[in-house]
Write a protein that holds these residues in place. Structure first.
Motif, PDB file in Angstrom:
ATOM      1  N   LEU A 107       0.846  -1.346   0.040  1.00  0.00           N
ATOM      2  CA  LEU A 107       0.001  -0.088  -0.024  1.00  0.00           C
ATOM      3  C   LEU A 107       1.091   1.006  -0.103  1.00  0.00           C
ATOM      4  O   LEU A 107       0.342   2.399   0.222  1.00  0.00           O
ATOM      5  CB  LEU A 107      -0.996   0.101   1.224  1.00  0.00           C
ATOM      6  N   ASN A 108       2.191   1.089  -0.132  1.00  0.00           N
ATOM      7  CA  ASN A 108       3.043   2.429  -0.150  1.00  0.00           C
ATOM      8  C   ASN A 108       2.844   3.257   0.827  1.00  0.00           C
ATOM      9  O   ASN A 108       2.752   4.240   1.019  1.00  0.00           O
ATOM     10  CB  ASN A 108       3.062   3.037  -1.494  1.00  0.00           C
ATOM     11  N   ALA A 109       2.826   2.848   2.267  1.00  0.00           N
ATOM     12  CA  ALA A 109       2.366   3.525   3.441  1.00  0.00           C
ATOM     13  C   ALA A 109       3.591   3.604   4.373  1.00  0.00           C
ATOM     14  O   ALA A 109       4.347   2.385   4.627  1.00  0.00           O
ATOM     15  CB  ALA A 109       1.257   2.775   4.143  1.00  0.00           C
ATOM     16  N   PRO A 110       3.891   4.587   4.956  1.00  0.00           N
ATOM     17  CA  PRO A 110       4.808   4.758   5.943  1.00  0.00           C
ATOM     18  C   PRO A 110       4.839   4.035   7.149  1.00  0.00           C
ATOM     19  O   PRO A 110       5.642   3.590   7.801  1.00  0.00           O
ATOM     20  CB  PRO A 110       5.309   6.041   6.005  1.00  0.00           C
ATOM     21  N   VAL A 111       3.416   3.782   7.693  1.00  0.00           N
ATOM     22  CA  VAL A 111       3.320   3.234   8.819  1.00  0.00           C
ATOM     23  C   VAL A 111       2.393   1.783   8.478  1.00  0.00           C
ATOM     24  O   VAL A 111       1.301   2.215   7.999  1.00  0.00           O
ATOM     25  CB  VAL A 111       2.619   4.094   9.908  1.00  0.00           C
TER      26      VAL A 111
ATOM     27  N   CYS B 184      -3.851  -2.023  10.001  1.00  0.00           N
ATOM     28  CA  CYS B 184      -4.071  -0.860   9.665  1.00  0.00           C
ATOM     29  C   CYS B 184      -2.739  -0.229   8.961  1.00  0.00           C
ATOM     30  O   CYS B 184      -1.919  -0.642   9.496  1.00  0.00           O
ATOM     31  CB  CYS B 184      -4.555   0.055  10.421  1.00  0.00           C
ATOM     32  N   VAL B 185      -3.001   0.463   8.025  1.00  0.00           N
ATOM     33  CA  VAL B 185      -1.750   1.304   7.486  1.00  0.00           C
ATOM     34  C   VAL B 185      -2.317   2.828   7.705  1.00  0.00           C
ATOM     35  O   VAL B 185      -3.311   3.422   7.579  1.00  0.00           O
ATOM     36  CB  VAL B 185      -1.721   1.254   6.017  1.00  0.00           C
ATOM     37  N   ILE B 186      -0.922   3.573   7.750  1.00  0.00           N
ATOM     38  CA  ILE B 186      -1.273   5.297   7.941  1.00  0.00           C
ATOM     39  C   ILE B 186      -0.257   6.284   7.327  1.00  0.00           C
ATOM     40  O   ILE B 186       0.733   5.545   7.100  1.00  0.00           O
ATOM     41  CB  ILE B 186      -0.915   5.451   9.789  1.00  0.00           C
ATOM     42  N   ASP B 187      -0.709   7.352   6.946  1.00  0.00           N
ATOM     43  CA  ASP B 187       0.209   8.173   6.309  1.00  0.00           C
ATOM     44  C   ASP B 187       0.064   9.184   7.136  1.00  0.00           C
ATOM     45  O   ASP B 187      -1.093   9.877   7.428  1.00  0.00           O
ATOM     46  CB  ASP B 187      -0.338   8.430   5.039  1.00  0.00           C
ATOM     47  N   SER B 188       0.950  10.204   6.898  1.00  0.00           N
ATOM     48  CA  SER B 188       1.050  11.385   7.739  1.00  0.00           C
ATOM     49  C   SER B 188       0.586  12.764   6.729  1.00  0.00           C
ATOM     50  O   SER B 188       0.639  13.786   6.823  1.00  0.00           O
ATOM     51  CB  SER B 188       2.386  11.728   8.147  1.00  0.00           C
ATOM     52  N   ARG B 189       0.069  12.271   5.484  1.00  0.00           N
ATOM     53  CA  ARG B 189      -0.319  13.179   4.622  1.00  0.00           C
ATOM     54  C   ARG B 189      -1.773  12.623   4.171  1.00  0.00           C
ATOM     55  O   ARG B 189      -1.791  11.428   3.995  1.00  0.00           O
ATOM     56  CB  ARG B 189       0.826  13.522   3.400  1.00  0.00           C
ATOM     57  N   PRO B 190      -2.515  13.446   3.536  1.00  0.00           N
ATOM     58  CA  PRO B 190      -3.726  13.110   2.874  1.00  0.00           C
ATOM     59  C   PRO B 190      -3.648  12.337   1.685  1.00  0.00           C
ATOM     60  O   PRO B 190      -2.497  12.543   1.010  1.00  0.00           O
ATOM     61  CB  PRO B 190      -4.303  14.542   2.394  1.00  0.00           C
ATOM     62  N   ARG B 191      -4.344  11.142   1.496  1.00  0.00           N
ATOM     63  CA  ARG B 191      -4.210  10.396   0.332  1.00  0.00           C
ATOM     64  C   ARG B 191      -5.433   9.527  -0.098  1.00  0.00           C
ATOM     65  O   ARG B 191      -6.269   9.331   1.026  1.00  0.00           O
ATOM     66  CB  ARG B 191      -3.005   9.172   0.490  1.00  0.00           C
TER      67      ARG B 191
END
Length: 252
Positions: free
Chosen positions: A119-123, A211-218
């Protein structure tokens, strides 16, 4: 008006009659109100633009089912989540896994790494939602001190809402989400975009999320959510194996 018949076991029916009696309403009214709250919760959690249109005539604000004030309505949804999280059977099932406060595990870590990669997610997290916290059985990319502590209070939890709704929770920008914008995870953990799949065991208990998380909207695509759902099924398998091992150790 449509009618339906809902059947309960004797034990559940006794609980229903007891709780409805405490609130001074009939069992049918109690079920109706609970259904409305569940619908409102699910639609509100998703930020469904049709929430007011779909429920406005049914809820009839003069009945007080859903508060008109947005802050009060948000609190009502939080209360519904708390009720689901604190379900005794769910908590018993969670603790029976033996995973709370357990060490890191390569089998879980492999799945979070894979989730982050596809999912190309940092978290990425395997989050188990306890009565007053979420414990991270596996966490990848989580900022400190959360990454080292491997837990966070429910004030910082999006996962509790996925557990309560028992459905995938997909958020493009939590700062714009009317039910989540006050969640402290946004400020303290940088949770802006979130996609979480509830981890439901064989007995039907939602124990937590992958879950996956990003620090920017996507925007999370349908394909990405499907991939995350497939990975969540593998996480549930690992949880099942862990519970079996825990039961064996307890009997030994």
């Amino acid at each position: 008006m449509r009618a339906t018949t809902v059947r309960f076991g004797d034990a559940l029916w006794r609980l229903l009659e007891r709780e409805s009696g405490r609130e001074g309403v009939s069992a049918a009214q109690f079920v109706r109100d609970a259904t409305i709250l569940r619908i409102a919760y699910g639609m509100g959690q998703r930020g469904d633009a049709e929430l007011e249109e779909a429920l406005g005539r049914t809820l009839k604000r003069h009945e007080g089912t859903v508060p008109e004030d947005p802050a009060l309505r948000r609190q009502a949804l939080l209360d519904a989540a708390a009720s689901a999280v604190h379900d005794p059977d769910r908590l018993d099932a969670l603790r029976a896994t033996g995973l709370l406060d357990s060490d890191v595990s390569p089998s879980f870590d492999r799945l979070t790494r894979l989730a982050a990669r596809v999912l190309n997610a940092p978290v990425a997290l395997v989050s188990l939602v306890d009565s007053d916290r979420q414990f991270f059985k596996s966490c990848l990319g989580l900022p400190e001190p959360w990454g080292s502590q491997r837990q966070a209070p429910l004030s910082h939890s999006f996962c509790q809402h996925a557990v309560a709704s028992r459905e995938p929770m997909v958020i493009d920008d939590a700062r714009q989400h009317q039910w989540l914008l006050d969640n402290l995870a946004i400020r303290d953990m940088g949770v802006i975009a979130y996609a979480g799949i509830p981890l439901i065991d064989s007995e039907g208990h939602a124990l937590g999320t992958l879950c996956v998380i990003d620090s920017r909207p996507r925007h999370w695509t349908t394909h990405q959510v499907e991939l995350l759902t497939d990975l969540a099924a593998s996480v549930v398998t690992e949880i099942t194996l862990a519970r079996a091992a825990s039961n064996t150790a307890t009997r030994a």
